[in-house]
Design a protein around this motif. Structure first.
Motif, mmCIF file in Angstrom:
data_model
loop_
_atom_site.group_PDB
_atom_site.id
_atom_site.type_symbol
_atom_site.label_atom_id
_atom_site.label_comp_id
_atom_site.label_asym_id
_atom_site.label_seq_id
_atom_site.Cartn_x
_atom_site.Cartn_y
_atom_site.Cartn_z
ATOM 1 N N GLU A 276 0.830 -1.212 0.000
ATOM 2 C CA GLU A 276 0.000 0.000 0.000
ATOM 3 C C GLU A 276 0.859 1.254 0.000
ATOM 4 N N LEU B 233 1.086 4.132 -2.867
ATOM 5 C CA LEU B 233 0.808 5.538 -2.548
ATOM 6 C C LEU B 233 2.006 6.433 -2.861
ATOM 7 N N PRO C 112 -4.080 13.340 -1.594
ATOM 8 C CA PRO C 112 -5.117 12.428 -1.102
ATOM 9 C C PRO C 112 -6.090 13.149 -0.178
ATOM 10 N N SER C 113 -7.339 12.710 -0.199
ATOM 11 C CA SER C 113 -8.353 13.332 0.649
ATOM 12 C C SER C 113 -8.226 12.877 2.100
ATOM 13 N N GLN C 114 -7.475 11.806 2.338
ATOM 14 C CA GLN C 114 -7.256 11.297 3.686
ATOM 15 C C GLN C 114 -5.753 11.285 3.964
ATOM 16 N N ASN C 115 -5.408 11.219 5.246
ATOM 17 C CA ASN C 115 -3.981 11.127 5.555
ATOM 18 C C ASN C 115 -3.525 9.669 5.461
ATOM 19 N N LEU C 116 -2.226 9.467 5.518
ATOM 20 C CA LEU C 116 -1.642 8.149 5.336
ATOM 21 C C LEU C 116 -2.236 7.117 6.290
ATOM 22 N N GLN D 206 -5.161 6.969 7.725
ATOM 23 C CA GLN D 206 -6.526 6.609 7.345
ATOM 24 C C GLN D 206 -6.541 5.722 6.102
ATOM 25 N N ILE D 207 -5.709 6.058 5.139
ATOM 26 C CA ILE D 207 -5.648 5.272 3.898
ATOM 27 C C ILE D 207 -5.216 3.841 4.200
ATOM 28 N N ASN E 152 -7.932 1.944 6.280
ATOM 29 C CA ASN E 152 -9.084 1.601 5.446
ATOM 30 C C ASN E 152 -8.758 0.495 4.452
ATOM 31 N N ALA E 153 -7.575 0.547 3.880
ATOM 32 C CA ALA E 153 -7.191 -0.452 2.880
ATOM 33 C C ALA E 153 -7.033 -1.843 3.494
ATOM 34 N N TYR F 289 -5.216 1.546 12.780
ATOM 35 C CA TYR F 289 -3.892 2.014 12.374
ATOM 36 C C TYR F 289 -2.858 1.861 13.490
#
Length: 191
Positions: A80, A84, A93-97, A99-100, A103-104, A109
């Motif tokens: 991931e 990125l 990105p609309s989210q920070n690292l 969150q990405i 979520n993935a 986290y």
């Protein structure tokens, strides 16, 4: 059957593993970053001896089968992060690292971060920055984009921010790196 493979982090790695499984005569196989998927329900890899043969051949290439859940999570995090870090569409990105990644992978986290740090000896954020800087080095070596274009494409707030981060990680300014570029590149697996 899905097998996770350590250190398979670039397109050449995928090609090397694809060549290996073809050479071994494995059918209905899909190779992706860090993952080998065998669609055949009667996979020859269910046989322990054949699986050990694959593991031995992978080790010769510098890869390793991952049998633990923790190891698979670490490799998924790396996959991931590399994806990125190499995203170069100019959009932030609309989210920070965190969150990405969470979520993935569908995990908290904090859990992923603690697991990654304990295993790799660095935080996910530092690994992400190192991957981005390695991509910047690659782009500088190609010499097709200016530093400001690279900064924009990779979502940096400014060329100055990219330059400062580059110097912090490498000890060199981007322009100095360009003059000594051939001596400073690293393999993705060495980051």
């Amino acid at each position: 059957m899905i097998l996770h493979i350590k250190n398979m982090v670039c397109p050449r790695c995928v090609q090397a593993v694809t060549d290996l499984v073809n050479k071994m005569g494995l059918k209905d196989v899909q190779v992706d970053l860090g993952i080998l998927t065998i669609s055949d329900g009667d996979s020859p890899l269910k046989d322990r001896k054949k699986r050990e043969q694959l593991a031995d051949q992978l080790r010769v290439l510098g890869f390793e089968l991952i049998d633990s859940q923790k190891g698979r999570l670490i490799e998924q995090i790396k996959k991931e992060v590399i994806t990125l870090a190499r995203k170069s569409d100019g959009e932030k990105p609309s989210q920070n690292l965190s969150q990405i990644i969470a979520n993935a992978l569908h995990y908290d986290y904090n859990h992923l971060s603690a697991l990654f740090s304990a295993s790799e000896g660095q935080t996910i954020e530092k690994y992400y920055i190192a991957q981005k800087i390695e991509f910047v080095k690659e782009l500088l070596v190609y010499d097709e984009l200016s530093l400001s274009q690279i900064a924009f494409n990779l979502g940096y707030s400014s060329t100055a921010h990219l330059s400062a981060q580059f110097k912090k990680v490498t000890g060199l300014t981007p322009s100095h790196f360009k003059s000594v570029k051939d001596q400073k590149r690293k393999f993705l697996t060495d980051i």
